[in-house]
Scaffold this motif. Structure first.
Motif, short mmCIF file in Angstrom:
data_model
loop_
_atom_site.label_atom_id
_atom_site.label_comp_id
_atom_site.label_asym_id
_atom_site.label_seq_id
_atom_site.Cartn_x
_atom_site.Cartn_y
_atom_site.Cartn_z
N PHE A 175 23.81 136.14 -42.36
CA PHE A 175 25.16 135.36 -42.41
C PHE A 175 26.18 136.41 -41.55
O PHE A 175 26.31 137.40 -41.79
N TYR A 176 27.46 135.39 -40.96
CA TYR A 176 28.52 135.90 -40.56
C TYR A 176 29.44 135.33 -41.61
O TYR A 176 29.65 133.88 -41.41
N GLY A 177 30.01 136.01 -42.30
CA GLY A 177 31.02 135.22 -43.45
C GLY A 177 30.07 133.95 -44.20
O GLY A 177 29.00 134.46 -44.70
N GLN A 196 25.49 130.62 -42.15
CA GLN A 196 24.16 131.10 -42.11
C GLN A 196 23.53 131.09 -40.52
O GLN A 196 23.49 130.05 -40.03
N ILE A 197 23.22 132.24 -39.96
CA ILE A 197 22.80 132.24 -38.59
C ILE A 197 21.07 132.29 -38.53
O ILE A 197 20.48 131.54 -37.70
N LEU A 198 20.54 133.14 -39.48
CA LEU A 198 19.08 133.18 -39.43
C LEU A 198 18.54 132.48 -40.63
O LEU A 198 19.26 132.59 -41.86
N GLY A 236 14.59 133.05 -26.59
CA GLY A 236 15.32 131.75 -27.06
C GLY A 236 16.67 131.72 -26.36
O GLY A 236 17.15 132.81 -25.65
N ARG A 237 17.20 130.60 -26.29
CA ARG A 237 18.44 130.21 -25.50
C ARG A 237 19.59 131.20 -26.05
O ARG A 237 19.49 131.59 -27.15
N ASN A 238 20.51 131.21 -25.42
CA ASN A 238 21.91 131.64 -25.81
C ASN A 238 22.28 130.99 -27.13
O ASN A 238 22.28 129.72 -27.43
N GLY A 239 22.68 131.92 -28.15
CA GLY A 239 22.98 131.26 -29.48
C GLY A 239 22.15 131.16 -30.46
O GLY A 239 22.38 130.75 -31.38
N ALA A 240 20.75 131.55 -30.09
CA ALA A 240 19.53 131.08 -31.06
C ALA A 240 19.56 132.21 -32.00
O ALA A 240 18.79 131.86 -33.06
N GLY A 241 20.13 133.15 -31.88
CA GLY A 241 20.21 134.29 -33.06
C GLY A 241 19.54 135.69 -32.88
O GLY A 241 19.40 136.22 -33.77
N LYS A 242 19.17 135.91 -31.52
CA LYS A 242 18.57 136.93 -31.02
C LYS A 242 19.23 138.41 -31.39
O LYS A 242 18.82 139.20 -32.22
N SER A 243 20.68 138.52 -31.01
CA SER A 243 21.47 139.37 -31.33
C SER A 243 21.63 139.69 -32.89
O SER A 243 21.70 140.71 -33.32
N THR A 244 21.89 138.57 -33.63
CA THR A 244 22.02 138.47 -34.95
C THR A 244 20.66 139.21 -35.49
O THR A 244 20.94 140.11 -36.73
N LEU A 245 19.58 138.80 -35.26
CA LEU A 245 18.35 139.47 -35.58
C LEU A 245 18.17 141.13 -35.38
O LEU A 245 17.98 141.81 -36.32
N ASP A 250 18.10 144.56 -26.32
CA ASP A 250 18.55 143.27 -26.40
C ASP A 250 19.17 142.71 -25.35
O ASP A 250 20.20 143.03 -24.68
N GLU A 251 18.56 141.77 -24.73
CA GLU A 251 18.81 141.10 -23.46
C GLU A 251 18.87 141.82 -22.19
O GLU A 251 20.31 141.97 -21.65
N PRO A 252 18.10 143.12 -22.12
CA PRO A 252 18.67 143.90 -21.05
C PRO A 252 18.86 143.31 -19.59
O PRO A 252 19.25 143.95 -18.85
N1 ADP Z 1 30.33 138.12 -35.07
C1 ADP Z 1 30.10 136.87 -35.19
N2 ADP Z 1 30.85 135.99 -36.26
C2 ADP Z 1 30.60 134.84 -36.34
N3 ADP Z 1 29.61 134.02 -35.55
C3 ADP Z 1 28.62 134.79 -34.89
C4 ADP Z 1 29.07 136.26 -34.67
N4 ADP Z 1 28.11 136.74 -33.37
C5 ADP Z 1 27.35 135.59 -33.50
N5 ADP Z 1 27.86 134.45 -33.91
C6 ADP Z 1 27.18 133.12 -33.91
O1 ADP Z 1 25.77 133.40 -34.37
C7 ADP Z 1 25.06 132.61 -33.62
C8 ADP Z 1 23.70 133.34 -32.92
O2 ADP Z 1 24.49 134.13 -31.93
P1 ADP Z 1 23.59 135.46 -31.43
O3 ADP Z 1 22.81 136.15 -32.42
O4 ADP Z 1 24.54 136.20 -30.57
O5 ADP Z 1 22.65 134.55 -30.51
P2 ADP Z 1 21.79 135.01 -29.23
O6 ADP Z 1 21.84 136.56 -28.98
O7 ADP Z 1 20.36 134.68 -29.20
O8 ADP Z 1 22.54 134.68 -27.82
C9 ADP Z 1 25.78 131.72 -32.53
O9 ADP Z 1 26.20 130.63 -32.94
C10 ADP Z 1 27.03 132.65 -32.44
O10 ADP Z 1 28.24 131.83 -32.26
#
Ligand code: ADP
Ligand code: MG
Length: 234
Positions: A10-12, A15-17, A34-43, A158-160
């Motif tokens: 979660f961010y706040g 729920q992202i993952l 996965g596409r932009n915004g899929a949750g890779k960096s969050t993972l 992460d997406e090098p």
């Molecule tokens: N710091 C943050 N606060 C709130 N939402 C975020 C934050 N970082 C990413 N998100 C949201 O989480 C979702 C997944 O983002 P992210 O993990 O960066 O995807 P990816 O790396 O696959 O492009 C997106 O909808 C993004 O807007």
């Protein structure tokens, strides 16, 4: 071995993952595409306890990392190269790589920065240049070199390839595979560039809106044109 079990993040309040499970064997090489915004960096950030609020299990060599802080995860052998690379702009390439001594796997000595540079042909003539004076591709090489110098057991990239020229992407693929092999490091790679991911890994997970929608080897993904079309086509 890294095992992620039913991870939600979660961010706040958002729920992202959703129930993400995956595994990387010792020395294994796995891609998350996965596409932009899929949750890779969050993972990746969740695995390092570096930002999102994560619920679920992250096991490293059988030990639940729980609330272990990021720096201890690094010293346990996990190295994250974040998508923004975080190169120190005011010190040299060599000094950037020497920083890895602070993240070295407990009980080991870091690799000598000079010897690490030799593994990255592009960096050899740049070793005394300031980090802030490098191109994006050069910065990415330094970030990978810095990570490997800490002698991680698992390197997380992460997406090098984001924003890099095709010729640099080819060189990076060679360098990543070589340094992982030489140092017996596993690789967890997030990518949108399927060519690069395929060069560097054996197994692949597809992530879409925070859920794993495919898991298998590359040949199996290639047979599933519908999955590629649905989740990976731009
Ligand atoms: N710091 C943050 N606060 C709130 N939402 C975020 C934050 N970082 C990413 N998100 C949201 O989480 C979702 C997944 O983002 P992210 O993990 O960066 O995807 P990816 O790396 O696959 O492009 C997106 O909808 C993004 O807007
Ligand atoms: Mg990302």
């Amino acid at each position: 071995m890294l095992t992620v079990e039913n991870l939600t993040a979660f961010y706040g309040e958002s729920q992202i993952l959703h129930d993400v499970s995956l595994a990387v064997d010792n020395g294994g090489r796995v891609a998350i595409v996965g596409r932009n915004g899929a949750g890779k960096s969050t993972l990746f950030k969740s695995i390092m306890n570096a930002g999102p609020r994560a619920v679920g299990k992250i096991l490293w060599n059988g030990v639940d990392l729980g609330s272990t802080p990021s720096y201890k995860r690094v010293r346990a052998g996990l190295a994250l190269v974040p998508e923004d690379r975080r190169i120190f702009g005011h010190v040299t390439v060599l000094e950037n790589i020497a920083m890895s001594q602070y993240g070295v796997l407990a009980g080991e000595t870091p690799l000598d920065p000079e010897s690490v540079i030799q593994r990255f042909p592009m960096l050899v003539p740049l070793k005394d240049r300031l980090g802030g004076q490098l191109s994006g591709g050069q910065q990415q090489m330094v970030a990978v070199a810095r990570a490997i110098a800490a002698r991680p057991r698992l390197m997380m990239l992460d997406e090098p390839t984001e924003g890099l020229a095709p010729i640099i992407i080819e060189q990076l693929a060679k360098d990543v595979v070589t340094v992982c092999n030489e140092n017996e490091a596993g690789l967890l790679l997030s990518e949108q560039n399927l060519w690069f991911a395929k060069q560097c890994t054996d197994r692949v997970y597809v992530i879409d809106t925070g859920r794993i929608v495919f898991e298998g080897d590359w040949a199996t993904l290639d047979e599933n044109a519908d999955i590629k079309q649905r989740y990976l086509a731009v």
